[in-house]
Design an enzyme around this catalytic site. Sequence first.
Site, PDB file in Angstrom:
ATOM      1  CG  ASP A  84      -2.051  -0.898   1.060  1.00 39.67           C
ATOM      2  OD1 ASP A  84      -1.945  -1.946   0.773  1.00 39.67           O
ATOM      3  OD2 ASP A  84      -3.166  -0.630   1.342  1.00 39.67           O
ATOM      4  CB  CYS A 125       2.202  -5.699   3.437  1.00 37.04           C
ATOM      5  SG  CYS A 125       2.312  -4.300   2.704  1.00 37.04           S
ATOM      6  CE  LYS A 127      -5.634  -2.941   1.511  1.00 36.40           C
ATOM      7  NZ  LYS A 127      -4.712  -2.264   2.160  1.00 36.40           N
ATOM      8  CD  GLU A 449      -4.446   2.588   2.407  1.00 33.00           C
ATOM      9  OE1 GLU A 449      -3.528   2.950   2.200  1.00 33.00           O
ATOM     10  OE2 GLU A 449      -4.714   1.636   2.919  1.00 33.00           O
ATOM     11  CB  SER A 475      -3.298   5.255   4.659  1.00 32.65           C
ATOM     12  OG  SER A 475      -2.222   4.801   5.571  1.00 32.65           O
TER      13      SER A 475
HETATM   14 FE1  FES Z   1       3.266  -2.655   3.820  1.00 29.65          FE
HETATM   15 FE2  FES Z   1       2.885  -0.324   5.268  1.00 29.65          FE
HETATM   16  S1  FES Z   1       3.230  -0.642   3.003  1.00 29.65           S
HETATM   17  S2  FES Z   1       2.870  -2.284   5.898  1.00 29.65           S
END
Ligand code: FES
Length: 561
Positions: A84, A125, A127, A449, A475
């Site tokens: 993300d 991470c 998802k 996000e 986010s």
């Molecule tokens: Fe993987 Fe934030 S981009 S936890």
Amino acid sequence: MAENLNKYSRTLTQESGNPAAQAMLYAIGLTEEDMKKPQIGIASTGYEGNPCNLHLNGLSVHVKKGIEANGMVGLIFHTIGVSDGMTNGNDGMSFSLPSRDIIADSIENVVSAQWYDGVVAVVGCDKNMPGAIMAMARLNRPAIMTYGGTVRSGRYKEQKLDIVSAFEAYGKKNAGTISDEDYKGVIQNSIPGQGACGGMYTANTMASSIEAMGLSMPYSSSYPATHEGKKQECEDLGAAMKIILEKQILPRDIITRKSLENALTMVMALGGSTNAVLHYLAIAHSAGIDFTIDDIQEISDRTPFIADLKPSGKYFMEDILALGGVPSVMKYLLKKGMIHGECITVTGKTVAENVESAPDLDFEAQDIIRPLERPIKPEGHIQIMYGNLSENGGVAKITGKEGTYFEGVAKVCDKEEAMFEAFANGEIKEGQVIVIRYEGPRGGPGMPEMLKPTAAIMGAGLGSKVAMITDGRFSGGTHGFVVGHISPEAYEGGTLALVEDGDKITINAETRELTLHVSDEELAERRKNWKPLTPPFIEQGVLRKYFKNVSPAHEGCVTDK
Ligand code: FES
């Protein structure tokens, strides 16, 4: 040892089973003895492209070692992951939430096809964790999730940094309040190595709440990625898998209404990400439990927000370990009657038994976690908002630091890019409610996000002077006066689609109302001329499938309903 476990092996490889499968398993190095053992699929979301997932393939090897030491066969396979942090602010973000369901589908698919007797998911991470848990709930075979661990904090000029520091530096750069050298210094030093984003953002929110739900080992969410305890946890999973195989403790025994309440209580107490709302609705759906956004509001109503963690606070996830880790927080919440101690977990023990030996929180020695009697906010920071702008609900993140009421005039941005254009042109001003629309599950598509817009606003020093509402997501790193997940989304013709520049909007977190102050007659008139903005790139492929199948945000954006 293996003898005892043989009866749990349902592979097609035993005497009466599939000879081709047996031949193939001999070909990969299994022995005659191995053929009788239960086979455990080890699903890794490891990949080299981001720090959250960089080390997961290595951890999977430790999981395999522990599985084999306990009389089972461990077989590592892989599934996808999407960062993300790296997709924020560009079209790649449309693929992030869909990745959750692809991960769930792919783990379900491999474990079902290969007929594994159990599954361990090694994930980091945002998802990856809910995706893995959704698969476990669908499969309902013995399963454990292990978290890759949080990243340590970065450092530049004596400032502790993390991923959000990088986004906020961008806002400062735009506002001209940071030098080029310092901007570069922040970007180059925000993240010191492997591990998931270090505040109470979505990854740490999901990891700590899944531990509270009982599907990962005690301390799984507390060990940073580079901590020795992380490898040991992976090896210890073998003994835990043996127990849940023998006792046939299945994911749907662990994921219950009560354990979902434990998970969401942890989210509220720690000030976790609004994404948890989507993910727990989806997990409940996968487990066949009737659990709605109104249930989440009830948990928020009774749970004080007590953790001074980023993004709204000052500490990082790595700091939680020093005060006793998530088990100590759970022990405290259990003592106060906030969580259910009788829920069964992957250790084969109850929540109460798991946390019994955890150190007690010392409120004199630390100020990261406050006592319930002296909270940051007396109820949860996640608030489900209703009103003519969100008939089916919206999700606000109100930590109390930004106040509980905002009244402003609409500044409408069709898509995130329009907001950046307005921002760059100096059109974002004090007293505005910035409306970013056509970013919902279908309109986005993929419900991206809005971290970059909120971080830009924070960086420009407008955090307490503007509010933002959207049918997209936020986010876990977002802070400020924000309402997301607005349903129905603009693409579906929700009232959000009818807002015009200058309309009065109020956000009342006390009454949980999100109101557009335009008469019904005027809205009916505007609706006559309304046409949805067509999502630009969904002729075929994964987003086309997502666009066609995804359920609304207030139902968790699942694709198998
Ligand atoms: Fe993987 Fe934030 S981009 S936890």
